[in-house]
Design an enzyme around this catalytic site. Structure first.
Site, PDB file in Angstrom:
ATOM      1  N   GLY A 228       0.820  -1.213   0.000  1.00 52.89           N
ATOM      2  CA  GLY A 228       0.000   0.000   0.000  1.00 52.89           C
ATOM      3  C   GLY A 228       0.848   1.255   0.000  1.00 52.89           C
ATOM      4  CB  ALA A 229       4.176   1.908  -1.062  1.00 57.60           C
TER       5      ALA A 229
ATOM      6  NE  ARG B  57      -4.619   5.669  -2.557  1.00 58.90           N
ATOM      7  CZ  ARG B  57      -5.641   5.472  -1.736  1.00 58.90           C
ATOM      8  NH1 ARG B  57      -5.921   6.373  -0.816  1.00 58.90           N
ATOM      9  NH2 ARG B  57      -6.394   4.406  -1.827  1.00 58.90           N
TER      10      ARG B  57
ATOM     11  CG  ASP C   9      -6.603  -7.683  -3.143  1.00 57.12           C
ATOM     12  OD1 ASP C   9      -6.234  -7.513  -1.959  1.00 57.12           O
ATOM     13  OD2 ASP C   9      -7.797  -7.817  -3.466  1.00 57.12           O
TER      14      ASP C   9
ATOM     15  CB  SER D 274      -4.609   2.112  14.252  1.00 59.15           C
ATOM     16  OG  SER D 274      -5.439   3.141  14.777  1.00 59.15           O
TER      17      SER D 274
ATOM     18  CE1 TYR E  37      -8.132   0.860  10.409  1.00 58.06           C
ATOM     19  CE2 TYR E  37      -8.104   2.004  12.523  1.00 58.06           C
ATOM     20  CZ  TYR E  37      -7.521   1.737  11.293  1.00 58.06           C
ATOM     21  OH  TYR E  37      -6.318   2.336  10.954  1.00 58.06           O
TER      22      TYR E  37
ATOM     23  CE  LYS F 286      -4.866  -0.811  10.840  1.00 58.65           C
ATOM     24  NZ  LYS F 286      -3.747  -1.037   9.903  1.00 58.65           N
TER      25      LYS F 286
END
Ligand code: NAP
Length: 257
Positions: free
Chosen positions: A22-23, A25, A73, A152, A165, A169
């Site tokens: 996931g790089a 952005r 993915d 997170s 979520y 995490k």
């Protein structure tokens, strides 16, 4: 390459190969650029945003580091196998894995469908499991590896209206601690970074007032930047952090202490 104190202080990651999921952005892009600046060859993984991934790769190359983009993915095990195989063929077996790709959605528990629960668990917990499982044989063979999982603060303290979520995490934090114990003897460190509110597309659903309130509640008085997270990740994969494993470091401006 041994992880001794003989590393270059300007390019401490020279000779290392890093995969950042996931790089294209946000936080992942900042991590890729910061590791490239430190000398690592980097793999910019993305889901659908090829143009932004290519732009990140170009930024990485301006520091003289090799950079490739790979669409995959990471919730799909076969796609992860292809990602790591492409990395090995083009740059070498990965030394560093940053499990950064993730998804966030707010919902009351009673409004959380099984589909939403699975979507968040797949992206935030199952994908890191797939990525670790795939890079491990190569890391074990070379008796070296650095794994950083992007969790997170809500995985530590629980976010309101974010049960799924937070659970995903929090699970990633438990995975980090257990895996650190399993892999320490193999020369592999495993740590997690648990950011507070960071200015990226992920906060697009929040209103200006929401963001203002979070800034005001944060002791340092601002939202975080992707670079605030990238600098912690860079430290954790650098030679000076070789005695740190199983730790959760939270760049959050003091929001959760
Ligand atoms: P973001 O701006 O939404 O970017 C998400 C990135 O992940 C994009 O590069 C996206 O690719 C990629 N991605 C999403 N699903 C993927 C999949 N299944 N396979 C491969 N790539 C995928 O997110 P961010 O804010 O930078 O967040 C990065 C990480 O930090 C996440 O794990 C997030 O939970 C965590 N985090 C963020 C905050 C925050 O406030 N922003 C706070 C704490 C933790 P495309 O561009 O191709 O779509």
């Amino acid at each position: 390459m041994s992880d001794s104190l003989t590393f270059s202080t300007t390019r401490p990651l020279f000779g290392r190969v890093a995969v950042i999921t996931g790089a294209s952005r946000g936080i992942g892009a900042a991590i890729a650029i910061s590791l490239a600046k430190a000398g690592a060859a980097v793999v910019i993984n993305y889901l659908s945003n090829q143009a932004r991934a290519e732009a990140v790769a170009n930024s990485c190359r301006t520091y003289g580091s090799r950079a490739i983009t790979v669409q995959a993915d990471v919730t799909d095990f076969h796609a992860v196998e292809r990602l790591i195989k492409t990395t090995a063929n083009e740059l070498g077996e990965p030394d560093i894995l940053i499990n950064n790709a993730g998804r966030a959605r707010s919902a009351l528990l009673l409004d959380t469908t099984e589909e939403l629960w699975d979507e968040l668990m797949d992206a935030n917990l199952k994908a890191p499991f797939f990525c670790v499982k795939t890079v491990l044989p190569g890391m074990i063979k070379k008796h070296f590896g650095r794994i950083v999982n992007i969790s997170s603060i809500w995985g530590i303290s629980g976010g309101s209206y974010e049960v799924a979520y937070s659970a995903s995490k929090g699970g990633l934090i438990a995975l980090t601690k257990a895996l650190a114990k399993e892999l320490g003897p193999s020369g592999i460190t495993v740590n997690a970074v648990a950011p507070g509110a960071i200015e990226t597309d992920m906060l697009n659903d929040l209103t200006v007032d929401d963001l203002k309130q979070i800034s005001e509640e944060t002791p340092v008085g601002r939202l975080g930047t992707p670079e605030d997270v990238a600098s912690v990740v860079l430290f954790l994969v650098s030679p000076g952090a070789s005695f740190i494993t199983g730790q959760i470091i939270s760049p959050n401006g003091g929001l959760v202490i």
